[in-house]
Design a protein around this motif. Structure first.
Motif, PDB file in Angstrom:
ATOM      1  N   GLY A 156       0.834  -1.214   0.000  1.00 21.50           N
ATOM      2  CA  GLY A 156       0.000   0.000   0.000  1.00 21.50           C
ATOM      3  C   GLY A 156       0.863   1.256   0.000  1.00 21.50           C
ATOM      4  O   GLY A 156       0.649   2.196  -0.779  1.00 21.50           O
ATOM      5  N   VAL A 157       1.880   1.258   0.871  1.00 17.75           N
ATOM      6  CA  VAL A 157       2.789   2.419   0.922  1.00 17.75           C
ATOM      7  C   VAL A 157       3.527   2.563  -0.406  1.00 17.75           C
ATOM      8  O   VAL A 157       3.676   3.668  -0.940  1.00 17.75           O
ATOM      9  N   ARG A 158       3.968   1.438  -0.934  1.00 16.53           N
ATOM     10  CA  ARG A 158       4.713   1.478  -2.200  1.00 16.53           C
ATOM     11  C   ARG A 158       3.850   2.117  -3.300  1.00 16.53           C
ATOM     12  O   ARG A 158       4.311   2.981  -4.044  1.00 16.53           O
ATOM     13  N   ALA A 159       2.588   1.703  -3.357  1.00 12.46           N
ATOM     14  CA  ALA A 159       1.700   2.223  -4.407  1.00 12.46           C
ATOM     15  C   ALA A 159       1.481   3.729  -4.241  1.00 12.46           C
ATOM     16  O   ALA A 159       1.579   4.495  -5.212  1.00 12.46           O
TER      17      ALA A 159
ATOM     18  N   LEU B 283      -0.272   6.185   6.502  1.00  7.34           N
ATOM     19  CA  LEU B 283      -0.081   4.828   5.980  1.00  7.34           C
ATOM     20  C   LEU B 283       1.332   4.322   6.287  1.00  7.34           C
ATOM     21  O   LEU B 283       1.541   3.174   6.683  1.00  7.34           O
ATOM     22  N   THR B 284       2.313   5.204   6.112  1.00  5.79           N
ATOM     23  CA  THR B 284       3.714   4.822   6.339  1.00  5.79           C
ATOM     24  C   THR B 284       3.952   4.518   7.816  1.00  5.79           C
ATOM     25  O   THR B 284       4.621   3.537   8.173  1.00  5.79           O
ATOM     26  N   THR B 285       3.388   5.355   8.667  1.00  6.36           N
ATOM     27  CA  THR B 285       3.530   5.166  10.111  1.00  6.36           C
ATOM     28  C   THR B 285       2.958   3.825  10.540  1.00  6.36           C
ATOM     29  O   THR B 285       3.586   3.053  11.264  1.00  6.36           O
ATOM     30  N   ARG B 286       1.744   3.545  10.065  1.00  4.81           N
ATOM     31  CA  ARG B 286       1.084   2.288  10.427  1.00  4.81           C
ATOM     32  C   ARG B 286       1.908   1.101   9.925  1.00  4.81           C
ATOM     33  O   ARG B 286       2.090   0.102  10.620  1.00  4.81           O
ATOM     34  N   THR B 287       2.442   1.246   8.715  1.00  3.01           N
ATOM     35  CA  THR B 287       3.231   0.157   8.134  1.00  3.01           C
ATOM     36  C   THR B 287       4.519  -0.065   8.925  1.00  3.01           C
ATOM     37  O   THR B 287       4.897  -1.197   9.226  1.00  3.01           O
ATOM     38  N   GLU B 288       5.195   1.038   9.260  1.00  4.89           N
ATOM     39  CA  GLU B 288       6.464   0.915  10.005  1.00  4.89           C
ATOM     40  C   GLU B 288       6.218   0.186  11.322  1.00  4.89           C
ATOM     41  O   GLU B 288       6.949  -0.737  11.681  1.00  4.89           O
ATOM     42  N   GLN B 289       5.152   0.571  12.035  1.00  9.16           N
ATOM     43  CA  GLN B 289       4.895  -0.065  13.333  1.00  9.16           C
ATOM     44  C   GLN B 289       4.488  -1.526  13.144  1.00  9.16           C
ATOM     45  O   GLN B 289       4.908  -2.394  13.907  1.00  9.16           O
ATOM     46  N   THR B 290       3.723  -1.802  12.100  1.00 10.43           N
ATOM     47  CA  THR B 290       3.309  -3.194  11.839  1.00 10.43           C
ATOM     48  C   THR B 290       4.529  -4.062  11.524  1.00 10.43           C
ATOM     49  O   THR B 290       4.678  -5.166  12.062  1.00 10.43           O
ATOM     50  N   VAL B 291       5.409  -3.544  10.658  1.00 14.84           N
ATOM     51  CA  VAL B 291       6.593  -4.328  10.267  1.00 14.84           C
ATOM     52  C   VAL B 291       7.471  -4.624  11.491  1.00 14.84           C
ATOM     53  O   VAL B 291       7.905  -5.762  11.709  1.00 14.84           O
ATOM     54  N   TYR B 292       7.722  -3.596  12.316  1.00 17.71           N
ATOM     55  CA  TYR B 292       8.607  -3.831  13.461  1.00 17.71           C
ATOM     56  C   TYR B 292       7.915  -4.659  14.548  1.00 17.71           C
ATOM     57  O   TYR B 292       8.585  -5.369  15.305  1.00 17.71           O
ATOM     58  N   ASN B 293       6.576  -4.617  14.613  1.00 15.72           N
ATOM     59  CA  ASN B 293       5.867  -5.534  15.524  1.00 15.72           C
ATOM     60  C   ASN B 293       6.084  -6.978  15.076  1.00 15.72           C
ATOM     61  O   ASN B 293       6.279  -7.873  15.895  1.00 15.72           O
ATOM     62  N   VAL B 294       6.029  -7.189  13.761  1.00 18.84           N
ATOM     63  CA  VAL B 294       6.245  -8.536  13.224  1.00 18.84           C
ATOM     64  C   VAL B 294       7.657  -9.000  13.581  1.00 18.84           C
ATOM     65  O   VAL B 294       7.870 -10.121  14.052  1.00 18.84           O
ATOM     66  N   LEU B 295       8.620  -8.110  13.366  1.00 22.15           N
ATOM     67  CA  LEU B 295      10.010  -8.467  13.690  1.00 22.15           C
ATOM     68  C   LEU B 295      10.134  -8.851  15.168  1.00 22.15           C
ATOM     69  O   LEU B 295      10.777  -9.841  15.510  1.00 22.15           O
ATOM     70  N   ARG B 296       9.510  -8.050  15.998  1.00 21.75           N
ATOM     71  CA  ARG B 296       9.556  -8.321  17.449  1.00 21.75           C
ATOM     72  C   ARG B 296       8.925  -9.674  17.763  1.00 21.75           C
ATOM     73  O   ARG B 296       9.449 -10.454  18.547  1.00 21.75           O
ATOM     74  N   ASP B 297       7.809  -9.977  17.088  1.00 27.57           N
ATOM     75  CA  ASP B 297       7.066 -11.192  17.428  1.00 27.57           C
ATOM     76  C   ASP B 297       7.684 -12.456  16.848  1.00 27.57           C
ATOM     77  O   ASP B 297       7.653 -13.498  17.492  1.00 27.57           O
ATOM     78  N   ILE B 298       8.214 -12.383  15.620  1.00 23.79           N
ATOM     79  CA  ILE B 298       8.695 -13.639  15.024  1.00 23.79           C
ATOM     80  C   ILE B 298      10.209 -13.792  15.074  1.00 23.79           C
ATOM     81  O   ILE B 298      10.725 -14.860  14.810  1.00 23.79           O
ATOM     82  N   ASP B 299      10.896 -12.714  15.368  1.00 24.12           N
ATOM     83  CA  ASP B 299      12.362 -12.805  15.397  1.00 24.12           C
ATOM     84  C   ASP B 299      12.834 -12.102  16.668  1.00 24.12           C
ATOM     85  O   ASP B 299      13.739 -11.284  16.643  1.00 24.12           O
ATOM     86  N   SER B 300      12.164 -12.468  17.780  1.00 28.16           N
ATOM     87  CA  SER B 300      12.304 -11.667  18.997  1.00 28.16           C
ATOM     88  C   SER B 300      13.729 -11.616  19.535  1.00 28.16           C
ATOM     89  O   SER B 300      14.127 -10.614  20.120  1.00 28.16           O
ATOM     90  N   ALA B 301      14.517 -12.682  19.304  1.00 29.82           N
ATOM     91  CA  ALA B 301      15.875 -12.683  19.858  1.00 29.82           C
ATOM     92  C   ALA B 301      16.686 -11.495  19.353  1.00 29.82           C
ATOM     93  O   ALA B 301      17.478 -10.900  20.086  1.00 29.82           O
ATOM     94  N   ARG B 302      16.403 -11.088  18.097  1.00 32.74           N
ATOM     95  CA  ARG B 302      17.218 -10.009  17.523  1.00 32.74           C
ATOM     96  C   ARG B 302      16.796  -8.625  18.031  1.00 32.74           C
ATOM     97  O   ARG B 302      17.492  -7.642  17.860  1.00 32.74           O
ATOM     98  N   VAL B 303      15.576  -8.524  18.598  1.00 30.80           N
ATOM     99  CA  VAL B 303      15.105  -7.227  19.096  1.00 30.80           C
ATOM    100  C   VAL B 303      14.980  -7.259  20.620  1.00 30.80           C
ATOM    101  O   VAL B 303      14.362  -6.395  21.221  1.00 30.80           O
ATOM    102  N   ALA B 304      15.603  -8.278  21.261  1.00 27.62           N
ATOM    103  CA  ALA B 304      15.360  -8.507  22.688  1.00 27.62           C
ATOM    104  C   ALA B 304      15.942  -7.421  23.594  1.00 27.62           C
ATOM    105  O   ALA B 304      16.893  -6.735  23.230  1.00 27.62           O
ATOM    106  N   PHE B 305      15.308  -7.304  24.780  1.00 27.17           N
ATOM    107  CA  PHE B 305      15.816  -6.400  25.816  1.00 27.17           C
ATOM    108  C   PHE B 305      16.178  -7.249  27.020  1.00 27.17           C
ATOM    109  O   PHE B 305      15.429  -8.177  27.340  1.00 27.17           O
TER     110      PHE B 305
END
Ligand SMILES: Cc1cc2nc3c(=O)[nH]c(=O)nc-3n(C[C@H](O)[C@H](O)[C@H](O)COP(=O)(O)OP(=O)(O)OC[C@H]3O[C@@H](n4cnc5c(N)ncnc54)[C@H](O)[C@@H]3O)c2cc1C
Length: 386
Positions: A292-295, A320-342
């Motif tokens: 959507g952002v790309r289009a 749209l960009t803001t929502r996308t950025e937060q969605t993408v980084y939420n996904v990263l946090r959820d599926i690749d959590s070790a790399r974003v861990a605290f």
């Protein structure tokens, strides 16, 4: 570098050819280019590397493509810049860091500044040696930008600037600040504002970095005390600052999303490798947001390339960009959590963690989410306050 008969680097019709030549140059210069692409967790080093990349691109002439010849560029349009950025991201680039301002500040300079001044400063911006900051927000004037109080008064020779800016991105690294100042009365609100270019090495300028939660001091405060600014550094008309500011913000909210979405795309693609059956829906949704952002970004790039002025509907793109950025980084946090861990541990990717934390505040820069909604309601949908 070759030309293709449509101005220095061809217009849209030559874009495919242009990309082919850029890829060829990247391949031929891989050894020199490769160390300049990754983002470093140490922000000072990241900025230094970004400057070296700009210098390399400038020296090979790619860094001048997409900017008017009269301003020190080689012709072409924003589409050339966008295509080049896309290629760099695909090759592992961590992003432009402070040179995002080339897509925000530089178009405003080209449109509104004195032509001799632009010709003097733009090449130094393009070659990375003299970056710019954007000085709009003040402690009491963020959403209420028209209420800003930093003043500039003409003493017959120079403009004398007094006041303070805050949340100035990359103030610590910038040589110039494109500032919005009051030259009229407070009652005149936005009609009393003027845009001015301030050399941050002038006597009376004090930048102070602000440490952020993600450990970087990317933002800053800048104080101005009796700072002298020559008259050829007024950008546009005295009293016409609001118009120039809206032009700049339309780029920050609009065309900037191209370069930002390229970075989200690469991070999401890398994270998708760790995807399992339960996360495929989440990754799919993020990918849809990205498309959507790309289009919408492509639509804005095309308008800009045709010199059709971007308007308040850029606010939609920012949302749209803001929502996308937060969605993408939420996904990263959820599926690749070790790399974003605290807290940070051996598996954490410190750059990714910084980006995740940064994604929490993107609803604020370029005007808060509520102000974008207000802009759409008032200036796109034509709704009025009750
Ligand atoms: C990462 C980042 C980078 C930035 N870079 C720059 C930069 O380079 N240059 C620059 O000049 N500024 C920059 N800013 C500042 C940014 O533009 C302001 O933070 C923003 O405009 C909000 O202003 P404020 O912080 O004063 O918050 P306020 O205006 O005080 O707003 C606080 C809250 O109240 C809400 N609010 C305020 N007024 C209204 C209203 N009338 N109706 C409904 N809700 C309202 C806002 O939406 C927000 O949620 C940056 C900010 C961030 C986070």
């Amino acid at each position: 570098m070759d030309t293709d008969g449509h101005g220095a680097h061809g217009r849209e019709s030559g874009l495919r050819d242009f990309v082919g030549r850029f890829r060829g140059w990247m391949a031929a210069n891989e050894a020199e280019l490769a160390p300049l692409l990754p983002a470093h967790a140490d922000y000072d080093l990241r900025v230094e590397t970004a400057k070296r990349l700009r210098k390399m691109l400038f020296d090979a002439e790619w860094g001048r493509v997409g900017w008017p010849e009269a301003a020190g560029g080689l012709g072409g349009t924003i589409l050339h810049r966008a295509a080049m950025h896309d290629e760099l991201f695909r090759a592992g680039w961590g992003g432009p860091t402070i040179f995002e301002h080339l897509e925000i500040v530089a178009p405003t300079l080209v449109r509104y500044a004195d032509p001799d001044f632009v010709r003097a400063v733009l090449p130094r911006f393009l070659d990375g040696s003299q970056p710019w900051a954007q000085g709009f927000s003040e402690p009491e004037a963020g959403s209420d930008l028209a209420g800003l109080r930093t003043r500039a008064e003409f003493d017959g020779t120079d403009w004398i600037v007094n006041g303070a800016k805050i949340w100035t991105s990359w103030a610590k690294y910038a040589r110039w600040c494109l500032a919005l100042v009051r030259t009229g009365t407070t009652e005149q609100r936005h009609r009393g504002l003027t845009m001015i270019a301030i050399d941050l090495r002038s006597p009376g300028v004090t930048p102070r970095p602000i440490r952020q939660a993600n450990g970087t001091d990317e933002l800053g405060e800048v104080a101005f005390e009796d700072v002298r600014v020559p008259p050829d550094r007024i950008i546009g008309e005295v009293g016409g600052g609001w118009k120039a500011a809206m032009y700049l913000l339309a780029h920050e909210r609009g065309t900037l999303s191209w370069v930002r979405h390229c970075g989200f795309r690469e991070n999401l693609t890398a994270a998708a490798k760790a995807m399992n059956d339960s996360s495929d829906r989440q990754v799919g949704e993020a990918a849809l947001h990205l498309l959507g952002v790309r289009a919408t970004a492509i639509n804005l790039l095309a308008r800009e390339a045709l010199d059709v002025e971007l308007g308040p509907d850029s606010a939609f793109n920012k949302l749209l960009t803001t929502r996308t950025e937060q969605t993408v980084y939420n996904v990263l946090r959820d599926i690749d959590s070790a790399r974003v861990a605290f807290p940070l541990d051996s598996e954490t990717d410190p750059v990714l963690q910084q980006e995740y934390l940064f994604s929490r505040i993107v609803t604020v820069y370029g005007g808060s989410q509520q102000m974008q909604l207000m802009t759409i309601a008032r200036h796109v949908l034509g709704l009025r306050d009750a």
